[in-house]
Each structure stands twice: as structure tokens, then as C-alpha cells.
Motif scaffolding. Structure first.
Motif, PDB file in Angstrom:
ATOM      1  N   ASP A  91     -24.936  36.937 -28.776  1.00 46.06           N
ATOM      2  CA  ASP A  91     -24.809  37.128 -30.279  1.00 46.06           C
ATOM      3  C   ASP A  91     -24.332  35.756 -30.745  1.00 46.06           C
ATOM      4  OD1 ASP A  91     -25.738  39.731 -30.396  1.00 46.06           O
ATOM      5  OD2 ASP A  91     -23.769  40.538 -31.100  1.00 46.06           O
ATOM      6  N   ASP A  93     -22.368  35.397 -33.098  1.00 46.18           N
ATOM      7  CA  ASP A  93     -20.734  35.355 -33.742  1.00 46.18           C
ATOM      8  C   ASP A  93     -19.671  35.115 -32.889  1.00 46.18           C
ATOM      9  OD1 ASP A  93     -21.491  37.735 -32.335  1.00 46.18           O
ATOM     10  OD2 ASP A  93     -21.219  38.996 -34.106  1.00 46.18           O
ATOM     11  N   GLN A  95     -18.965  37.207 -30.499  1.00 48.40           N
ATOM     12  CA  GLN A  95     -18.402  38.620 -30.010  1.00 48.40           C
ATOM     13  C   GLN A  95     -18.774  38.681 -28.460  1.00 48.40           C
ATOM     14  OE1 GLN A  95     -19.796  41.144 -33.267  1.00 48.40           O
ATOM     15  NE2 GLN A  95     -17.768  41.934 -33.286  1.00 48.40           N
ATOM     16  N   ARG A 196     -15.333  39.526 -34.678  1.00 47.87           N
ATOM     17  CA  ARG A 196     -16.388  38.274 -35.232  1.00 47.87           C
ATOM     18  C   ARG A 196     -15.844  37.037 -35.915  1.00 47.87           C
ATOM     19  NH1 ARG A 196     -21.215  37.273 -37.965  1.00 47.87           N
ATOM     20  NH2 ARG A 196     -22.753  38.648 -37.102  1.00 47.87           N
TER      21      ARG A 196
END
Ligand code: UDP
Ligand code: MG
Length: 303
Positions: A91, A93, A95, A196
Motif C-alpha cells: 500500500d 500509505d 500501513q 496511515r
């Protein structure tokens, strides 16, 4: 070479930081790599920033969709575009912790063909969200016969696995499940879902519900067969109520018997109709299975 595939939708705050974090990790571990951003039709400056990053760092590449097609599409596009001998999907972000990529890469070097990132914890989510996610994973795990309760899209795959996945003609495949479904030599790496770093989750409640329905129906024909189960239950109810009706009628209450008899017949008719729909459903389900065009089997080795 390792390809790092990053689906990105309205992530202008994240691109530079993500590119730098991942690149630092891989450079310090001496892993030859490319970082491939897939801009999923963002409406902010995501693509401009990807272009800037690509200019600065020759390891960074990008592809951009004509509009938002969703994360799944972005992941498959990344897999098709990637040039690496292994691909990691992560991802944008942060995360999914990039520090885990070298660990996955070493396992790949040892001969594992799929290294799955498995969530230790789901991070911060509201109670309703957590419950809904649990139910979804229970259903999808049953449909795929693969335990998906802690599965994530954070995964490393060997080139052969990637080629198998992108050669499947299925258009609405569920990446997380398909990458397990194909098999191959597998292992897992546990990770904690981080907060995030910037921006917000791109999933609205409605989008998550659509995602859940689409993925369950991609792997299970249970919903279409459901009618036949209800039909059988109603026919069983007809028998029970019918016996009652006869007993009451014979026991000296003809009006009551007649009334129950009529009720029983309503169950019978409803049951037959539902059963018939369910039977049609079986054929629809089989047609559906065939149209997905999944391979019958996948060969991983020959001698
Ligand atoms: N994403 C995407 N297209 C979309 C929605 C999300 O490419 O339509 C990307 C997003 O940029 C991020 C990843 O998918 O890199 C996960 O999205 P998000 O963090 O919003 O999901 P969550 O972590 O809340 O499940
Ligand atoms: Mg996220």
C-alpha cells in the motif's frame, strides 16, 4: 530484480515519502529493484509527483489509469507492467511496513514462490468495521477454502506466479484470494498494520460492501443456490403441516383441518417454485464457473 508495486489513489501526500522509505530500505539491503507506482485515476497531484520522483530516481516508474478503476485493477496493472523476477505489492500509505520487504526477499531467495504478509493486528478500526470485516472474512474463507482472516494484499510473488496470475482471463479476480488459489511454494511473514501516515482511507462503507459482495460472488456460487435450500425447507414444512392438518381433520375439526391443509399447500407451491429457481441457479453457477476460464490446474515443476 525486485519490482515493488504500489497502487496509489489520491496519495499526493504520500508518494515522495513512500518512494524514499522503500528505496532507502532496499538500497541499504543491496536489493536491485524498481518502484512502480500505479496511479489509479487520482484527482489530485499524485501523478505529477510520481513523474517528479521518476525524474529524480531512475528506479522509480509509473503508470497512470485514464480514470479510477479501483485498487484491484491497479494491482493487476502493476503485475502486468512489472519487469522484476519477483514482485511485491504494498500500500502507498505505509500501513504495510516496508522494513519487511527485505525479509520477504530473503525468503524468496531461499526458494519460496509466494511470501504472504499476514496481519498480526488489524490496526485501528471502529467496532462496526471490525465486525463486518470478520464476517466477510469468515464467508470468503469458507468460499475459497483458504483461511483469509489475516490475509492482506502485502505479498511477494515469484515471476512464475505473477505470470500465472496475469494469464488468467478472469476480469474480476480477487487478488488476495487468487494469489493463494494458484498455490506454489508458500510461506508467510507476520506484520503489524501501522497507522496511515497521511491522507485518509479511500474506502467508503458503500465501497466496502460492494467489494465484499463482488469478492464473495467471485469465489462462491452459494448465494445462487440458496433458493433451493429454502425451497426444500418449505417442502419439509408442507409435510409437517400436512400431517397436522390430517390429524386435526380426522380428530373431528374439519374446518381447522381444511385451513391447515390450505396453508400446507401454500408452502408446497412456494417450496416447488423456490426449488425450481435453485435448480436453474445450479446451471447458472456452472456457466459462471466456466466463463471465469480458470485453469484446470497449474504445473509448478517438471523433471
Ligand atoms: N487505492 C487505489 N485505488 C482505490 C482505492 C485505494 O489504488 O480506488 C490504493 C490506495 O492508494 C492505497 C491502497 O489502495 O495505496 C489501500 O487503500 P487505503 O489505505 O485507502 O485502504 P485501507 O488501508 O483503509 O484498507
Ligand atoms: Mg490504508
Amino acid at each position: 530484480m525486485l519490482s515493488v508495486i504500489i497502487p496509489s489513489y489520491n496519495e499526493e501526500q504520500m508518494i515522495s515519502m513512500t518512494a524514499k522509505t522503500i528505496s532507502d530500505v532496499l538500497v541499504s539491503e543491496n536489493i536491485d529493484h524498481e518502484i512502480l507506482f500505479v496511479n489509479d485515476g487520482s484527482s489530485d497531484k499524485t501523478w505529477d509527483i510520481i513523474c517528479e520522483e521518476a525524474k529524480k530516481d531512475p528506479h522509480v516508474r509509473g503508470v497512470s489509469f485514464s480514470r479510477n478503476f479501483g485498487k484491484e485493477a491497479a494491482v493487476f496493472a502493476g503485475l502486468s507492467e512489472a519487469a522484476g523476477d519477483a514482485c511485491v505489492v504494498i500500500d502507498c500509505d505505509l500501513q504495510h511496513p516496508p522494513e519487511k520487504i527485505p525479509e520477504m526477499y530473503r525468503l524468496w531467495e531461499q526458494g519460496y514462490e509466494v511470501v504472504e504478509g499476514v496481519k498480526n493486528s488489524r490496526g485501528q478500526e471502529s467496532g462496526v468495521h471490525k465486525k463486518a470485516a470478520e464476517t466477510f472474512y469468515k464467508l470468503i474463507s469458507r468460499a475459497t477454502k483458504i483461511d483469509m482472516s489475516r490475509a492482506s494484499d502485502f505479498k511477494l510473488m515469484d515471476r512464475r506466479v505473477v505470470d500465472t496470475i496475469i494469464s488468467m482471463p478472469e476480469k474480476k479476480a480477487f487478488f488476495r484470494a487468487v494469489s493463494s488459489w494458484v498455490g506454489y511454494k508458500k510461506t508467510r511473514v507476520e506484520f503489524d498494520v501501522a497507522e496511515r501516515v497521511a491522507g485518509e482511507s479511500k474506502w467508503s462503507r458503500g465501497a466496502l460492501i460492494r467489494y465484499a459482495i463482488s469478492n464473495i460472488t467471485a469465489f462462491s456460487s452459494f448465494p445462487v443456490r440458496f433458493a433451493s435450500y429454502v425451497g426444500i425447507a418449505m417442502i419439509a414444512a408442507f409435510i409437517v403441516i400436512g400431517i397436522f392438518a390430517i390429524c386435526i381433520g380426522a380428530g373431528g375439526n374439519p374446518t381447522g383441518g381444511m385451513f391447515l391443509g390450505l396453508l400446507a399447500f401454500m408452502f408446497l407451491i412456494g417450496g416447488i417454485v423456490l426449488l425450481a429457481i435453485g435448480i436453474v441457479g445450479y446451471y447458472v453457477a456452472r456457466t459462471y464457473e466456466e466463463t471465469k476460464g480458470r485453469p484446470r490446474y497449474i504445473i509448478s515443476k517438471k523433471v
